[in-house]
Design an enzyme around this catalytic site. Structure first.
Site, PDB file in Angstrom:
ATOM      1  N   ASP A  10       0.851  -1.195   0.000  1.00  0.00           N
ATOM      2  CA  ASP A  10       0.000   0.000   0.000  1.00  0.00           C
ATOM      3  C   ASP A  10       0.887   1.246   0.000  1.00  0.00           C
ATOM      4  OD1 ASP A  10      -3.004   0.812   1.866  1.00  0.00           O
ATOM      5  OD2 ASP A  10      -1.742   2.123   0.673  1.00  0.00           O
ATOM      6  N   MET A  11       0.707   2.077  -1.012  1.00  0.00           N
ATOM      7  CA  MET A  11       1.520   3.293  -1.127  1.00  0.00           C
ATOM      8  C   MET A  11       1.212   4.245   0.035  1.00  0.00           C
ATOM      9  SD  MET A  11       3.112   2.579  -3.848  1.00  0.00           S
ATOM     10  CE  MET A  11       3.991   4.127  -4.056  1.00  0.00           C
ATOM     11  N   ASP A 104      -3.712   2.188  -5.374  1.00  0.00           N
ATOM     12  CA  ASP A 104      -2.393   2.180  -4.711  1.00  0.00           C
ATOM     13  C   ASP A 104      -2.156   0.955  -3.838  1.00  0.00           C
ATOM     14  OD1 ASP A 104      -3.888   2.745  -2.367  1.00  0.00           O
ATOM     15  OD2 ASP A 104      -2.235   3.936  -1.564  1.00  0.00           O
ATOM     16  N   GLU A 105      -2.912  -0.092  -4.065  1.00  0.00           N
ATOM     17  CA  GLU A 105      -2.910  -1.192  -3.102  1.00  0.00           C
ATOM     18  C   GLU A 105      -3.123  -2.540  -3.796  1.00  0.00           C
ATOM     19  OE1 GLU A 105      -5.946  -1.965   0.564  1.00  0.00           O
ATOM     20  OE2 GLU A 105      -6.316  -0.286  -0.760  1.00  0.00           O
TER      21      GLU A 105
HETATM   22  P1  TTP Z   1      -5.263   5.003   0.963  1.00  0.00           P
HETATM   23  O1  TTP Z   1      -4.229   3.966   0.673  1.00  0.00           O
HETATM   24  O2  TTP Z   1      -6.385   4.644   1.875  1.00  0.00           O
HETATM   25  O3  TTP Z   1      -4.560   6.296   1.606  1.00  0.00           O
HETATM   26  P2  TTP Z   1      -3.172   6.942   1.297  1.00  0.00           P
HETATM   27  O4  TTP Z   1      -2.357   6.161   0.343  1.00  0.00           O
HETATM   28  O5  TTP Z   1      -3.396   8.369   0.917  1.00  0.00           O
HETATM   29  O6  TTP Z   1      -2.474   6.963   2.726  1.00  0.00           O
HETATM   30  P3  TTP Z   1      -1.867   5.735   3.547  1.00  0.00           P
HETATM   31  O7  TTP Z   1      -0.419   6.086   3.742  1.00  0.00           O
HETATM   32  O8  TTP Z   1      -2.629   5.735   4.825  1.00  0.00           O
HETATM   33  O9  TTP Z   1      -2.076   4.513   2.740  1.00  0.00           O
HETATM   34  O10 TTP Z   1      -5.897   5.526  -0.363  1.00  0.00           O
HETATM   35  C1  TTP Z   1      -5.154   5.644  -1.568  1.00  0.00           C
HETATM   36  C2  TTP Z   1      -5.587   6.874  -2.339  1.00  0.00           C
HETATM   37  O11 TTP Z   1      -6.991   6.825  -2.605  1.00  0.00           O
HETATM   38  C3  TTP Z   1      -5.368   8.164  -1.561  1.00  0.00           C
HETATM   39  O12 TTP Z   1      -4.061   8.682  -1.740  1.00  0.00           O
HETATM   40  C4  TTP Z   1      -6.449   9.047  -2.101  1.00  0.00           C
HETATM   41  C5  TTP Z   1      -7.554   8.126  -2.507  1.00  0.00           C
HETATM   42  N1  TTP Z   1      -8.643   8.166  -1.507  1.00  0.00           N
HETATM   43  C6  TTP Z   1      -9.708   9.030  -1.717  1.00  0.00           C
HETATM   44  O13 TTP Z   1      -9.782   9.721  -2.755  1.00  0.00           O
HETATM   45  N2  TTP Z   1     -10.700   9.108  -0.773  1.00  0.00           N
HETATM   46  C7  TTP Z   1     -10.669   8.378   0.392  1.00  0.00           C
HETATM   47  O14 TTP Z   1     -11.575   8.485   1.228  1.00  0.00           O
HETATM   48  C8  TTP Z   1      -9.552   7.476   0.593  1.00  0.00           C
HETATM   49  C9  TTP Z   1      -9.471   6.654   1.859  1.00  0.00           C
HETATM   50  C10 TTP Z   1      -8.576   7.415  -0.387  1.00  0.00           C
HETATM   51 MG    MG Z   2      -2.144   4.073   0.563  1.00  0.00          MG
END
Ligand code: TTP
Ligand code: MG
Length: 353
Positions: A10-11, A104-105
C-alpha cells in the site's frame, strides 16, 4: 492446505506523495489533496498534515480549520493512474499473482516463489523508490486479513511480518473496527454490548457473533483466530484487446485505411505479447458518415499474436465488408484468448535493481 505467503502492499499518502514527486518544493509540507472548493472533501493528505488531525473524506472546510497553513491541491487523477501503472508493473515483476485492490494497493501471493519474503519486500521497496521515487508499506503474513493489517502496522514506509505464533495475542489490543468485515453498524452493535477491542471480541461465542452479524459474524470469529482462506484473485484478462479511432477525414477507399490498420495490429500485438496471450477472434468495427455502426468478426482455427497475422486477418475482413457510405471511425479488436503458461522465474537472478 499448505501455508501461504501473502503480501499486502500500500503506497504511503499516495495522491499527496505524487504531488510532492512532481513538485519537490512541497516536500515536508502539509499537503491536502481534494476538491479544492470549501464544499469538497479531502481525498488524502501528507503525513505532515495528518499531525493536525486532517484525514481522508473530511470536508475541506474542516481541514482548513484544522490546518490553516496547509497546501490545498486539486486531484490530478490521470497522473496518479499513470504512476499506479508503473507501480503495478513492479509488483508484477515479482510474481504474476497480483490482485489489485485500488489505485495504490494490492495483494501478492508469494507462495510459489522460492525467495525469502522479506527480501521480496525489500526488492519492491527499493525498486519503487529508485524507479519512481515513492515510499510504500508492506505487510506479510499467511492470509489476506493479517497481511493487510501488517501493512498498516507501522506506516509510512513500514514493513511488518505477522506469523502464526503471534496470533491471537497480537490482535487483542486492537479496536474491533480493524477487523475486515466489521463495518460501522457492527461496531456500534458490539460497542453496545461492551465490546471495544479484539480481546473482548475473541471471548464472544460464535453463535452470538452469528446473531449479531449474520454470516459475516462467523467469518469475523475465524479471522481473529487466524483463519482466512480468501484467495489472491489475479485480475481477469480483458475480454477483448483493441484499438479504434475516429478518422480526421471521412474515408471512401478502404486502401486509405491500410496503414492505420497496420498500426493497430502492431499495437495490439505488443499488448498481447506483454500479457503472454494469443487470440483467435478478430473483429472490425466501422462507423459510417451517417453514424451507423457495423461490426464483423471472424474466428480463426488457430491462435495468432504477431502484427503481420493480425493485420492480414483484420484487413481481409475490412476488404470484404459491404460498406457503401464513407467511413468516419474504424477499430480492430482481438478476443478469445489463450493464456500462455506463466513462467515462474527467480527474480533475483533475472532482474537487477
Ligand atoms: P489510501 O491507501 O487509503 O490512503 P493513502 O495512500 O493516501 O495513505 P496511507 O499512507 O494511509 O495509505 O488511499 C489511496 C488513495 O486513494 C489516496 O491517496 C487518495 C484516494 N482516496 C480518496 O480519494 N478518498 C478516500 O476516502 C480514501 C481513503 C482514499
Ligand atoms: Mg495508501
Amino acid at each position: 492446505m499448505t501455508k501461504r505467503i501473502i503480501m499486502h502492499v500500500d503506497m504511503d499518502a499516495f495522491f499527496a506523495s505524487v504531488e510532492v514527486l512532481d513538485d519537490k518544493s512541497l516536500k515536508g509540507k502539509p499537503i491536502i489533496v481534494g476538491g479544492i472548493s470549501d464544499r469538497g472533501v479531502v481525498s488524502t493528505c501528507s503525513y505532515e498534515a495528518r499531525k493536525y488531525g486532517v484525514k481522508s473524506a473530511m470536508p475541506v472546510y474542516i481541514a482548513k480549520k484544522k490546518c490553516p497553513h496547509g497546501i490545498f491541491l486539486p486531484v490530478r487523477y490521470w497522473r496518479y493512474k499513470e504512476i499506479s501503472k508503473e507501480i503495478f508493473k513492479i509488483f508484477c515483476s515479482l510474481t504474476p499473482y497480483v490482485e489489485p485492490l485500488s489505485i495504490d494497493e494490492a495483494y501478492l501471493d508469494l507462495s510459489y516463489i522460492n525467495e525469502d519474503p522479506i527480501e521480496c519486500a525489500k526488492y519492491i521497496k527499493q525498486k519503487v523508490q529508485k524507479e519512481i521515487g515513492l515510499n510504500l508499506s508492506i505487510g506479510i503474513s499467511y492470509n489476506k486479513f493479517l497481511a493487510k493489517l501488517a501493512s498498516d502496522w507501522n506506516k509510512p514506509n513500514g514493513l511488518k511480518v505477522i506469523t502464526e505464533e503471534m496470533i491471537p495475542e497480537l490482535l487483542f489490543p486492537l479496536e474491533i473496527s480493524r477487523v475486515y468485515g466489521i463495518g460501522n453498524k457492527s461496531v456500534k452493535r458490539l460497542n453496545d454490548i461492551g465490546v471495544f477491542n479484539i480481546e473482548q471480541l475473541y471471548n464472544l461465542p460464535k453463535e452470538l457473533l452469528r446473531e449479531l452479524m449474520g454470516k459475516m459474524g462467523i467469518e469475523v470469529y475465524e479471522r481473529i483466530r487466524g483463519y482466512d482462506n480468501r484467495e489472491v484473485v489475479v485480475e481477469r484478462e480483458r475480454k477483448s484487446i483493441g484499438r479504434e479511432t475516429t478518422l480526421a477525414k471521412d474515408v471512401e477507399q478502404i486502401e486509405e485505411l491500410k496503414e492505420l490498420i497496420y498500426e493497430f495490429a502492431k499495437s495490439i500485438s505488443k499488448t498481447l505479447k506483454a500479457k503472454n496471450i494469443s487470440a483467435k477472434n478478430v473483429t472490425i468495427k466501422i462507423k459510417t458518415a451517417d453514424f451507423k455502426s457495423h461490426t464483423k468478426s471472424k474466428t480463426l482455427n488457430h491462435y495468432i499474436v504477431g502484427e503481420e497475422d493480425i493485420f492480414k486477418e483484420a484487413y481481409n475482413i475490412l476488404e470484404n465488408l459491404d460498406i457503401k457510405d464513407k467511413i468516419r471511425l474504424v477499430g480492430v479488436s482481438m478476443s478469445s484468448f489463450k493464456e500462455d503458461k506463466l513462467e515462474q522465474i527467480s527474480i533475483f537472478n533475472s532482474l537487477s535493481l
